[in-house]
Write a protein that holds these residues in place. Structure first.
Motif, short mmCIF file in Angstrom:
data_model
loop_
_atom_site.label_atom_id
_atom_site.label_comp_id
_atom_site.label_asym_id
_atom_site.label_seq_id
_atom_site.Cartn_x
_atom_site.Cartn_y
_atom_site.Cartn_z
N ARG A 25 5.82 3.55 6.72
CA ARG A 25 7.27 3.52 6.52
C ARG A 25 7.69 3.09 5.12
NH1 ARG A 25 8.64 0.17 11.93
NH2 ARG A 25 6.42 -0.24 11.82
N HIS A 26 6.74 2.56 4.33
CA HIS A 26 7.15 1.98 3.05
C HIS A 26 5.92 1.91 2.16
CE1 HIS A 26 9.10 -0.35 0.09
NE2 HIS A 26 9.06 -1.54 0.65
N VAL A 27 5.86 2.72 1.09
CA VAL A 27 4.63 2.84 0.31
C VAL A 27 4.27 1.59 -0.48
CG1 VAL A 27 4.77 5.35 0.13
CG2 VAL A 27 5.78 3.92 -1.67
N LEU A 28 5.19 0.65 -0.62
CA LEU A 28 4.87 -0.57 -1.37
C LEU A 28 4.01 -1.54 -0.57
CD1 LEU A 28 7.81 -1.93 -3.57
CD2 LEU A 28 5.51 -1.27 -4.25
N ALA A 29 3.96 -1.37 0.74
CA ALA A 29 3.18 -2.28 1.58
C ALA A 29 1.80 -1.70 1.83
CB ALA A 29 3.90 -2.54 2.89
N LEU A 30 0.76 -2.46 1.51
CA LEU A 30 -0.61 -2.11 1.88
C LEU A 30 -0.93 -2.82 3.18
CD1 LEU A 30 -0.52 -1.35 -1.16
CD2 LEU A 30 -2.92 -2.06 -1.29
N GLY A 86 1.48 6.15 4.70
CA GLY A 86 0.32 6.33 5.56
C GLY A 86 -0.95 6.73 4.84
N HIS A 87 -0.90 6.84 3.50
CA HIS A 87 -2.11 7.19 2.74
C HIS A 87 -3.21 6.18 3.08
CE1 HIS A 87 -4.50 8.63 -0.70
NE2 HIS A 87 -4.82 7.36 -0.86
N THR A 88 -4.38 6.68 3.49
CA THR A 88 -5.42 5.79 4.01
C THR A 88 -6.41 5.37 2.94
OG1 THR A 88 -6.76 7.67 4.70
CG2 THR A 88 -5.26 6.73 6.34
N GLY A 89 -6.96 4.17 3.17
CA GLY A 89 -8.04 3.66 2.35
C GLY A 89 -9.35 3.79 3.09
N PRO A 90 -10.37 3.01 2.70
CA PRO A 90 -11.71 3.14 3.27
C PRO A 90 -11.73 3.15 4.79
CG PRO A 90 -11.76 1.64 1.41
CD PRO A 90 -10.31 1.96 1.66
N LEU A 133 -1.48 2.61 3.18
CA LEU A 133 -0.09 2.34 2.87
C LEU A 133 0.68 2.38 4.18
CD1 LEU A 133 0.57 4.48 -0.35
CD2 LEU A 133 -0.40 2.19 -0.14
N SER A 134 1.71 1.58 4.27
CA SER A 134 2.54 1.59 5.47
C SER A 134 3.03 3.01 5.76
CB SER A 134 3.74 0.65 5.27
OG SER A 134 4.71 0.85 6.28
#
Length: 353
Positions: free
Chosen positions: A303-308, A290-294, A300-301
């Protein structure tokens, strides 16, 4: 003589990518079969236009400015089977939905593809990326492909898998638009059993030992459940699935160059080499689910940090900013470079700092 491919009136590539991002193409045509693909590409080449092949759009990151050429949508369908030396060779047209192909083989009791269930996209893209999941990859099953060679303007039939340079999430076809997959053939098991269950997480879910073989239908359902739990099965109402799948490949390094990180998953990758978990590196570099971008428009998803993922109202520029933040964070912490898995069209990650 084939009928001409149809031209669509809506030029937005965002309507044809799972990220729901990307600007317009100069022209979009829908090709209903191999002959229409060849005709559309020949026509574009004759006009001096660039060509972008679009299947399910599940592995494309398209620039906000779009694509200044012709996008050809692969829509041709068709499956056939042939028995050869105790196996069944499945021929699938490039425009077949990949998960529909897997489901059809499982329904007929054919083993081999079940661990590749739930992967979005079209069949023609699977050899290009050497798609893989849960211990199986296309290289394990691919017999050959039919290609359209743009250099010679000819169709090359039965190009063997060995000629495609299949490696971890790549092939000689990736990033090279000179050859276009028209159909692919796969060797499947006809004994009603799956491929060996090599992936530890899947084996635990199934309650079997690694390398066991099970009913393909049982393996498929387990894989789909695992993928749903990670937001990796398409659902228009679920923003965690508005992604291009795993954005970064697992880095493969010389053992001597690999960082020693407590709890980081790693796998042998040939003599003197090791494959590290990109997800583990991302998490241990401080980027959680869930780390957010702009502006929170991408993240990041959850549920899964590999998915943007695209959360709505975002841009490709937003997504690439998040990708750079994650890549640079991992490089700063571990001195390991992460590389994107999707095909970037008209855009790029700037060099690592």
């Amino acid at each position: 003589m084939s009928s001409p491919a149809s031209t669509t009136t809506d030029p937005r590539l965002s309507a044809h990518t799972t990220l729901r991002l990307g600007g317009p193409a100069a022209r979009i045509v829908r090709a209903e079969g191999a002959a229409e693909v060849v005709d559309a590409v020949r026509s574009a080449d004759a006009a001096g236009e660039r060509v972008l092949l679009v299947g399910g759009g599940s592995n494309l990151v398209v620039a906000d400015a779009g694509f200044d050429g012709t996008a050809v949508l692969l829509a041709g369908r068709g499956l056939s089977h042939e028995r050869r030396d105790g196996t069944v060779v499945l021929t699938a047209e490039a425009g077949e939905d990949w998960d529909d192909v897997v489901a059809a083989t499982v329904a007929e009791g054919l083993g081999g593809l079940e661990c590749l269930s739930g992967i979005p996209g079209r069949t023609g893209a699977t050899p290009v990326q050497n798609v893989g999941a849960y211990g199986v990859e296309i290289a394990d099953l691919l017999v050959d492909v039919d290609l359209y060679d743009r250099r010679t303007r000819t169709v090359r039939e039965h190009v063997p898998a060995a000629a495609l340079g299949l490696a971890y999430r790549t092939s000689v076809l990736k990033g090279n638009d000179d050859a276009i997959v028209l159909r692919a053939r796969f060797a499947l098991r006809a004994d009603g059993r799956s491929a060996p269950i090599r992936y530890a997480e899947l084996a635990r879910t199934l309650g079997v030992e690694q390398d066991s073989r099970v009913d393909p239908a049982v393996a498929r359902e387990a894989v789909l459940a695992l993928r749903r739990g990670k937001g990796m099965v398409l659902d228009a109402s679920d923003h965690d699935t508005w992604s291009a799948g795993s954005f970064f490949t697992n880095p493969v390094l010389a053992v001597a160059d690999a960082p020693v990180v407590d709890g980081l998953a790693a796998w042998p990758a040939g003599e003197g080499r090791v494959k590290l978990s990109a997800a583990g590196l991302i998490q241990q570099a401080g980027f959680g689910r869930g780390h957010t971008g702009p502006g929170g428009r991408v993240s990041l998803s959850t549920r899964h940090v590999l998915a943007l993922t695209h959360r709505g109202g975002g841009t490709t520029a937003d997504l690439l900013a998040l990708a750079r933040e994650v890549r640079d964070g991992v490089a700063d912490r571990f001195r390991v470079d992460l590389h994107p898995e999707p095909v970037l069209v008209g855009c790029a990650l700037r060099p690592a700092r």
